[in-house]
Design a protein around this motif. Structure first.
Motif, PDB file in Angstrom:
ATOM      1  N   SER A  55       0.695  -1.249   0.042  1.00 25.92           N
ATOM      2  CA  SER A  55       0.224   0.504  -0.218  1.00 25.92           C
ATOM      3  C   SER A  55       0.687   1.071   0.335  1.00 25.92           C
ATOM      4  O   SER A  55       0.263   1.993  -0.329  1.00 25.92           O
ATOM      5  CB  SER A  55      -0.837   0.068   1.228  1.00 25.92           C
ATOM      6  N   ASN A  56       1.545   1.567   0.852  1.00 23.32           N
ATOM      7  CA  ASN A  56       2.866   2.825   0.868  1.00 23.32           C
ATOM      8  C   ASN A  56       3.693   3.198  -0.085  1.00 23.32           C
ATOM      9  O   ASN A  56       3.757   3.775  -1.015  1.00 23.32           O
ATOM     10  CB  ASN A  56       3.888   2.398   1.938  1.00 23.32           C
ATOM     11  N   THR A  57       3.714   1.426  -1.368  1.00 26.56           N
ATOM     12  CA  THR A  57       4.654   1.736  -2.610  1.00 26.56           C
ATOM     13  C   THR A  57       3.642   1.908  -3.619  1.00 26.56           C
ATOM     14  O   THR A  57       4.018   2.701  -4.140  1.00 26.56           O
ATOM     15  CB  THR A  57       4.902  -0.082  -2.598  1.00 26.56           C
ATOM     16  N   TYR A  58       1.928   1.539  -3.390  1.00 33.72           N
ATOM     17  CA  TYR A  58       1.754   2.554  -3.994  1.00 33.72           C
ATOM     18  C   TYR A  58       1.652   4.028  -4.042  1.00 33.72           C
ATOM     19  O   TYR A  58       1.446   4.690  -4.744  1.00 33.72           O
ATOM     20  CB  TYR A  58      -0.007   1.554  -4.230  1.00 33.72           C
ATOM     21  N   LEU A  59       1.357   4.591  -2.689  1.00 31.39           N
ATOM     22  CA  LEU A  59       0.875   5.902  -2.531  1.00 31.39           C
ATOM     23  C   LEU A  59       2.189   6.976  -2.554  1.00 31.39           C
ATOM     24  O   LEU A  59       2.276   7.094  -3.425  1.00 31.39           O
ATOM     25  CB  LEU A  59       0.450   5.423  -1.373  1.00 31.39           C
ATOM     26  N   GLN A  60       2.905   5.277  -3.272  1.00 23.61           N
ATOM     27  CA  GLN A  60       4.641   6.396  -3.210  1.00 23.61           C
ATOM     28  C   GLN A  60       4.733   7.186  -4.691  1.00 23.61           C
ATOM     29  O   GLN A  60       4.704   8.114  -4.946  1.00 23.61           O
ATOM     30  CB  GLN A  60       5.812   6.177  -2.598  1.00 23.61           C
ATOM     31  N   LEU A  61       4.551   5.938  -5.435  1.00 22.60           N
ATOM     32  CA  LEU A  61       4.100   6.138  -7.059  1.00 22.60           C
ATOM     33  C   LEU A  61       2.848   7.135  -7.327  1.00 22.60           C
ATOM     34  O   LEU A  61       3.140   8.216  -8.134  1.00 22.60           O
ATOM     35  CB  LEU A  61       3.801   4.486  -7.284  1.00 22.60           C
ATOM     36  N   SER A  62       1.460   6.533  -6.938  1.00 26.06           N
ATOM     37  CA  SER A  62       0.657   7.546  -7.029  1.00 26.06           C
ATOM     38  C   SER A  62       0.942   9.157  -6.630  1.00 26.06           C
ATOM     39  O   SER A  62       0.353   9.892  -6.917  1.00 26.06           O
ATOM     40  CB  SER A  62      -1.072   6.942  -6.169  1.00 26.06           C
ATOM     41  N   ALA A 102      -0.101  11.786   5.648  1.00 28.49           N
ATOM     42  CA  ALA A 102      -1.560  13.189   5.409  1.00 28.49           C
ATOM     43  C   ALA A 102      -1.977  12.374   3.612  1.00 28.49           C
ATOM     44  O   ALA A 102      -3.205  12.095   4.400  1.00 28.49           O
ATOM     45  CB  ALA A 102      -0.800  13.984   5.203  1.00 28.49           C
ATOM     46  N   LEU A 103      -1.658  12.227   2.927  1.00 30.19           N
ATOM     47  CA  LEU A 103      -1.901  11.126   1.466  1.00 30.19           C
ATOM     48  C   LEU A 103      -2.352  10.277   2.747  1.00 30.19           C
ATOM     49  O   LEU A 103      -3.309   9.242   1.912  1.00 30.19           O
ATOM     50  CB  LEU A 103      -0.874  11.524   0.912  1.00 30.19           C
ATOM     51  N   ASN A 104      -1.827   9.203   3.257  1.00 31.16           N
ATOM     52  CA  ASN A 104      -1.896   8.013   3.679  1.00 31.16           C
ATOM     53  C   ASN A 104      -3.754   7.983   4.061  1.00 31.16           C
ATOM     54  O   ASN A 104      -4.711   7.021   4.163  1.00 31.16           O
ATOM     55  CB  ASN A 104      -0.935   7.050   4.120  1.00 31.16           C
ATOM     56  N   ARG A 105      -3.287   9.279   5.156  1.00 29.93           N
ATOM     57  CA  ARG A 105      -4.764   9.444   6.379  1.00 29.93           C
ATOM     58  C   ARG A 105      -5.888   9.584   5.404  1.00 29.93           C
ATOM     59  O   ARG A 105      -6.598   9.012   5.557  1.00 29.93           O
ATOM     60  CB  ARG A 105      -3.854  10.306   7.216  1.00 29.93           C
ATOM     61  N   GLN A 162      -7.128   6.972   3.634  1.00 31.05           N
ATOM     62  CA  GLN A 162      -8.387   5.759   4.450  1.00 31.05           C
ATOM     63  C   GLN A 162      -9.628   6.244   4.568  1.00 31.05           C
ATOM     64  O   GLN A 162     -10.391   5.367   4.931  1.00 31.05           O
ATOM     65  CB  GLN A 162      -7.343   5.864   5.294  1.00 31.05           C
ATOM     66  N   LEU A 163      -9.185   8.198   4.770  1.00 28.37           N
ATOM     67  CA  LEU A 163     -10.424   8.494   5.793  1.00 28.37           C
ATOM     68  C   LEU A 163     -11.905   9.205   4.777  1.00 28.37           C
ATOM     69  O   LEU A 163     -12.574   9.030   4.721  1.00 28.37           O
ATOM     70  CB  LEU A 163     -10.421   9.965   5.788  1.00 28.37           C
TER      71      LEU A 163
END
Length: 160
Positions: A8-15, A138-141, A144-145
């Motif tokens: 999930s973090n890898t996807y988030l970092q790429l996006s 912040a983007l991950n939070r 999720q929300l």
């Protein structure tokens, strides 16, 4: 084997790299510094603005994914006032993040900035790695929300 969280973090970092960022700061030297940090992190869609007035006009036509707003914008409105305006006018997409950035660490200023509930608050100076980690968190939070925030924005009380 990678964990679901690391995937999930890898996807988030790429996006994250596709995000459109706006930096609002009246000091050209800081604009150049933070733009270089963001470019080093892989961001390419970076807009620099220098006042609340200029920002208001721009945000009538364009939205961003990440708002990095300096608290002290010189003459006119400060960053907190600009952020409040953006939220009241619903000019910030629900999945965007807003950071207030400041070099002033006085208690009254920090409390004033935090009262407006930015997604994060950063004190100058900060490192590129601190910026990366805070943006990622912040983007991950927000991701999720997002279902709850979207329901809340559309007044879907049952979904909230």
């Amino acid at each position: 084997m990678p964990s679901a969280e690391s995937e999930s973090n890898t996807y988030l970092q790429l996006s994250m790299l596709e995000k459109r960022i706006v930096v609002i700061d009246d000091q050209r030297s800081f604009q150049i510094l933070i733009k270089a940090m963001l470019q080093n992190l892989g961001f390419s869609k970076i807009t620099l603005l220098s006042s609340a007035e200029e920002s208001r006009k721009r945000f009538q036509k364009e939205q961003f994914d990440i708002y990095l707003i300096d608290y002290n914008l010189g003459h006119g409105e400060n960053g907190r006032q600009l952020m409040d305006y953006l939220k009241q006018q619903k000019l910030v997409p629900v999945d965007s993040v807003i950071f207030i950035i400041s070099g002033d660490n006085s208690r009254s200023m920090v409390l004033s900035a935090l009262e407006s509930e930015p997604d994060d608050y950063m004190m100058k100076p900060f490192s590129q790695e601190q910026l990366r980690l805070r943006l990622l968190r912040a983007l991950n939070r927000k991701q999720q929300l997002l279902p709850m925030l979207t329901a809340f924005q559309s007044a879907d009380t049952e979904q909230v």
